[in-house]
Design a protein around this motif. Sequence first.
Motif, mmCIF file in Angstrom:
data_model
loop_
_atom_site.group_PDB
_atom_site.id
_atom_site.type_symbol
_atom_site.label_atom_id
_atom_site.label_comp_id
_atom_site.label_asym_id
_atom_site.label_seq_id
_atom_site.Cartn_x
_atom_site.Cartn_y
_atom_site.Cartn_z
ATOM 1 N N ARG A 241 0.843 -1.196 0.000
ATOM 2 C CA ARG A 241 0.000 0.000 0.000
ATOM 3 C C ARG A 241 0.881 1.250 0.000
ATOM 4 N N GLY A 242 0.537 2.205 -0.841
ATOM 5 C CA GLY A 242 1.337 3.414 -0.985
ATOM 6 C C GLY A 242 2.241 3.377 -2.198
ATOM 7 N N SER A 243 2.388 2.193 -2.799
ATOM 8 C CA SER A 243 3.187 2.037 -4.016
ATOM 9 C C SER A 243 2.295 1.589 -5.167
ATOM 10 N N VAL A 244 2.628 2.044 -6.370
ATOM 11 C CA VAL A 244 2.003 1.494 -7.573
ATOM 12 C C VAL A 244 2.699 0.169 -7.866
ATOM 13 N N GLN B 83 12.022 -3.069 -13.604
ATOM 14 C CA GLN B 83 12.299 -2.904 -12.179
ATOM 15 C C GLN B 83 13.624 -2.168 -11.967
ATOM 16 N N GLN B 84 14.610 -2.478 -12.775
ATOM 17 C CA GLN B 84 15.901 -1.780 -12.681
ATOM 18 C C GLN B 84 15.736 -0.294 -12.959
ATOM 19 N N ARG B 85 14.895 0.020 -13.921
ATOM 20 C CA ARG B 85 14.744 1.407 -14.364
ATOM 21 C C ARG B 85 13.832 2.234 -13.453
ATOM 22 N N ARG C 26 -2.128 2.691 -5.572
ATOM 23 C CA ARG C 26 -1.554 2.767 -4.231
ATOM 24 C C ARG C 26 -2.503 2.251 -3.145
ATOM 25 N N GLN C 27 -3.785 2.094 -3.500
ATOM 26 C CA GLN C 27 -4.775 1.560 -2.557
ATOM 27 C C GLN C 27 -5.083 0.084 -2.818
ATOM 28 N N ASP D 106 10.182 3.280 -4.047
ATOM 29 C CA ASP D 106 9.050 3.237 -3.130
ATOM 30 C C ASP D 106 7.751 3.580 -3.844
ATOM 31 N N ASP D 107 7.842 4.304 -4.970
ATOM 32 C CA ASP D 107 6.652 4.694 -5.725
ATOM 33 C C ASP D 107 6.148 3.591 -6.647
#
Length: 226
Positions: free
Chosen positions: A108-111, A135-137, A197-198, A141-142
């Motif tokens: 939660r809080g991350s896309v 994922q590397q790019r 994020r939810q 936390d976002d």
Amino acid sequence: MFMEPNLKAKENQAAPPQDGKATLRRWTIVTIAAAVSSVAMGLGLFPLPFLAPAMAQAQQADRICHLSDISLSPLTTRQLIEQDSPCPLPPLTFQDGSGKDKTLEDFRGSVVLLNLWATWCPPCIREMPALNALQQRLGSDDFKVVAISQDRGGAAVAEKWLSSNGFTALPLYLDPTASVGRALESPGLPVTLLIDRQGRELARLYGPADWDSDDMIAKLRKLGAF
């Protein structure tokens, strides 16, 4: 390439029995599932054996998104399909590399780009370099790529495969009992969800994709607002 659903089940349901409406409904569900599986054969998905019961459950869903909500066709595979509005998902439980249970609440809080894959799935293997590069790019936390292995062998199989192929950017997530696939009513692998994020679905994609392309990244950023 496609793995056939349970052939024994189909043989036993070759014709509708004469013992009532309930049995006829079960036969109809199996027949429809076999037809959908045949259509999906050419769409780059590996089928999952729980397709038939999943289709029955889909009819009972109320305001919960499932992967069986959309019929598979050349128009609905290998492209990002956006939801009209963020859609709640069923509860999903899987494990991290240490065996600790994880749910979407942990992110939660991350896309999240949630991907279901397996080492025995050729289209999954083809798109894994793109997921690792994404994922590397963008991993932060976002935004997180959460690629969940459906291998029955668990960490012993998935971790070894990821490591040996140099996909070190992707954290290890496991679902050896395929509980996530069943909860989402997935028709096959790979399938991917973009989750806000939810913990709600923003978009989905059936089949492999070039996740690290500039065009795809622009779409993900716009939809996820990150």
